[in-house]
Design an enzyme around this catalytic site. Structure first.
Site, PDB file in Angstrom:
ATOM      1  N   HIS A 138     -28.744  -4.091 -49.703  1.00 43.58           N
ATOM      2  CA  HIS A 138     -29.212  -2.893 -50.447  1.00 43.58           C
ATOM      3  C   HIS A 138     -30.899  -2.225 -51.333  1.00 43.58           C
ATOM      4  O   HIS A 138     -31.203  -1.944 -51.435  1.00 43.58           O
ATOM      5  CB  HIS A 138     -28.029  -2.815 -51.113  1.00 43.58           C
ATOM      6  CG  HIS A 138     -27.155  -1.829 -50.713  1.00 43.58           C
ATOM      7  ND1 HIS A 138     -26.975  -0.560 -50.259  1.00 43.58           N
ATOM      8  CD2 HIS A 138     -25.480  -2.229 -49.935  1.00 43.58           C
ATOM      9  CE1 HIS A 138     -25.699  -0.245 -49.783  1.00 43.58           C
ATOM     10  NE2 HIS A 138     -24.880  -1.398 -49.510  1.00 43.58           N
ATOM     11  N   GLU A 145     -25.246   3.020 -45.673  1.00 44.57           N
ATOM     12  CA  GLU A 145     -24.500   1.869 -44.869  1.00 44.57           C
ATOM     13  C   GLU A 145     -25.370   1.263 -43.627  1.00 44.57           C
ATOM     14  O   GLU A 145     -25.568   0.407 -42.713  1.00 44.57           O
ATOM     15  CB  GLU A 145     -23.336   1.907 -45.157  1.00 44.57           C
ATOM     16  CG  GLU A 145     -22.597   1.741 -46.274  1.00 44.57           C
ATOM     17  CD  GLU A 145     -22.686   0.535 -47.459  1.00 44.57           C
ATOM     18  OE1 GLU A 145     -23.581  -0.639 -46.560  1.00 44.57           O
ATOM     19  OE2 GLU A 145     -22.115   0.263 -48.404  1.00 44.57           O
ATOM     20  N   SER A 203     -27.529  -6.775 -43.916  1.00 48.78           N
ATOM     21  CA  SER A 203     -26.505  -7.541 -44.520  1.00 48.78           C
ATOM     22  C   SER A 203     -25.747  -8.556 -43.554  1.00 48.78           C
ATOM     23  O   SER A 203     -25.449 -10.067 -44.224  1.00 48.78           O
ATOM     24  CB  SER A 203     -26.259  -7.604 -45.771  1.00 48.78           C
ATOM     25  OG  SER A 203     -24.620  -6.614 -45.328  1.00 48.78           O
TER      26      SER A 203
HETATM   27  N1  TIH Z   1     -20.303  -6.142 -43.117  1.00 53.68           N
HETATM   28  C1  TIH Z   1     -21.646  -7.056 -44.163  1.00 53.68           C
HETATM   29  C2  TIH Z   1     -21.973  -7.336 -44.056  1.00 53.68           C
HETATM   30  O1  TIH Z   1     -21.176  -8.368 -43.916  1.00 53.68           O
HETATM   31  O2  TIH Z   1     -23.389  -8.122 -44.599  1.00 53.68           O
HETATM   32  C3  TIH Z   1     -20.537  -5.994 -45.431  1.00 53.68           C
HETATM   33  C4  TIH Z   1     -20.093  -4.579 -45.599  1.00 53.68           C
HETATM   34  C5  TIH Z   1     -21.215  -3.235 -45.606  1.00 53.68           C
HETATM   35  C6  TIH Z   1     -20.186  -2.284 -45.871  1.00 53.68           C
HETATM   36  C7  TIH Z   1     -19.312  -3.128 -45.980  1.00 53.68           C
HETATM   37  S1  TIH Z   1     -18.792  -3.939 -46.971  1.00 53.68           S
HETATM   38 FE   FE2 Z   2     -23.072  -1.115 -49.231  1.00 52.44          FE
END
Ligand code: TIH
Ligand code: FE2
Length: 352
Positions: free
Chosen positions: A202, A242, A274
């Site tokens: 983010h 997201e 991420s």
């Molecule tokens: N799935 C993401 C990650 O592994 O970094 C984390 C999240 C994104 C959206 C909600 S939880």
């Molecule tokens: Fe997020």
């Protein structure tokens, strides 16, 4: 006419729920955590790990004590947490260079330069907060360079908030951030947001003015929205901030609809940036990626424990912004909210 109701009580004049009228009211939203620590999912990798769960409780308490305006507590991360961070950092940086959008990469460079981002160090939220406000650098005895950013702030949160409380933060340019690190057993995908997701996914784009504006407008639209509209806004948030992608293609022409995902798309969604696992799934595989059209997007289910079954793209942030505005203009609220940046509060005006 100004309207004010106590948290939890319905507003008699509008029939809508309480919402924060000032940035200080976010202290109330931040406390309404849905689950943390003991509430971990049974199939979460940290569930059976007693030490991990205790550490999570510590982060939870720290976040619940935090009040707007205070410096964000600096965390001393453990060797194991820093090792997990390093593994993810190396892998993601490689993938970012190939697949992240330009605004993300440019700002990520600044985070490395000014906020302690490196594979050996987990950055501190307080340093990012200062950076997002803007900073000046001396260029000589009588010269300095001021680099304004967006004034976005982050504040610690203990875990998941309701979509209503979470989106309300965005109205005030405040982003609720976790500070705990995901369990080391599964570094490349976690079902819950953790600090790696916040920091690697983010933070960079909150330094981009257009992206910051887009985020705030989702937040402002959410204040006092009906349950039905709120769910739609949360879904739009989810498939843009997201999981959103962009494409320079003249995508209106079907001729250009060919080519593999990794040639056509750049990623800006934090949930992809991420997670090495889901990022590769989205752009290196044959995932379904369709044009971001709000009426279509709100029909899509947000999956929180698995990869998404479809992703959406716009040409750029401007297109996302325009489409969002058209959509929210058609939402009905019995009042108008006006954000006042000087007092960091919203004025509520009767819409009659
Ligand atoms: N799935 C993401 C990650 O592994 O970094 C984390 C999240 C994104 C959206 C909600 S939880
Ligand atoms: Fe997020």
């Amino acid at each position: 006419k100004e309207q004010y109701t106590e948290p939890g009580s319905d507003d008699a004049t509008t029939g809508s729920e309480w919402f924060p009228k000032s940035i200080y009211d976010l202290d109330i939203c931040a406390k309404r955590v849905i689950m943390y620590g003991a509430g971990l999912d049974a199939d979460h990798p940290g569930f059976k790990d007693k030490e991990y769960r205790e550490r999570r409780m510590m982060f939870g308490e720290l976040a619940l004590q935090y009040k707007h305006g205070e410096p964000i507590p600096r965390i001393e991360y453990t060797d194991s947490e820093r090792k997990t961070w390093g593994v993810i950092y190396r892998k993601l940086r490689e993938l970012h260079k190939k697949y992240a959008c330009k605004q993300f990469l440019d700002n990520f460079d600044l985070l490395e330069r000014h906020c302690g981002y490196s594979e050996n160090n987990i950055p501190q939220l307080e340093d990012i907060c200062k950076f997002l406000k803007g900073f000046s650098r001396s260029l000589g005895p009588n010269e300095s360079l001021f680099s304004a950013k967006t004034g976005f702030r982050v504040r610690p949160v203990a875990g998941y908030l309701s979509a209503r409380d979470f989106l309300a933060g965005l109205a005030y340019r405040v982003f609720f951030c976790t500070q705990y690190v995901r369990h080391h057993a599964d570094p490349f995908y976690t079902p819950e947001p953790d600090t790696v997701h916040e920091l690697m996914g983010h933070m960079a784009l909150f330094a981009d003015p257009d992206f910051a504006q887009f985020s705030q407008e989702i937040g402002l639209a959410s204040l006092g929205a009906s349950e039905e509209d709120l769910k739609k806004l949360a879904t739009l948030y989810f498939f843009s901030i997201e999981f959103g992608l962009s494409s320079d293609d003249a995508a209106d022409s079907p001729m250009k609809e060919h080519g593999s995902n990794n040639e056509r798309f750049k990623v800006y969604g934090a949930g992809l940036l991420s997670s090495a696992g889901e990022l590769q799934h989205a752009v290196e595989g044959s995932a379904t990626i369709i044009r971001f059209d709000p009426d279509r997007v709100v029909e899509q289910e947000c999956l929180i424990t698995t990869f998404q079954s479809a992703y959406f793209y716009t040409r750029n942030f401007e297109e996302a912004q325009q489409k969002l505005r058209m959509f929210t203009n058609n939402m009905k609220r019995p009042f108008i909210v006006r954000y006042n940046p000087y007092t960091e509060s919203v004025e509520v005006l009767n819409n009659s």
